[in-house]
Design a protein around this motif. Sequence first.
Motif: not given
Length: 170
Positions: A2, A147, A150-157
């Motif tokens: 990150r 980036d 990936v953040l959206e897929i991993t629920h971190r966006r």
Amino acid sequence: MRRLLDFFYDAAAWLAALAMIGVLAMVLTSILGRLLNFHLPGTDAYAGYSMAAAGFLALAHTLKKREHIRVTLVIGRFAGRTRRALELWSLAVATLLAGLFAFYSCRLVWQSHLFNDISTANDATPLWIPQIGMAVGTVLLFVAFVDEWVLEITHRRQPDEHDEEAQHHE
């Protein structure tokens, strides 16, 4: 990872700022040249090169700071899984388009170097040099979209402020 990505986004933004200073320097040199009766060849071309570099180098940083204009006319009408699916689809399409843009920008730099393509202006600059700003900027934009995806897929966006407001009104 990150911190490394954020470093690259920030570094590109600083380079974009330096390119904007380059635009200013070229414009001021041109103005002073007219006032003091001297001409420095290539100032217009270099102002243009700098402006293009500034625009492209700022793309990834602007995306990551959520400063890009987003049209949420359709996606704003949905919530829950449907909204998330539309977000993922939008990010996937944006990633694909940014990847194509990056590929063809890098290809243009390579071909300009290979064919010794030179500016037709009186500066006769090898065009691959100013095209590097576009290639670097589009590659970083592609990385930034990957980036975000990936953040959206991993629920971190992080949701946009406007998205949060819209969900509270539902």
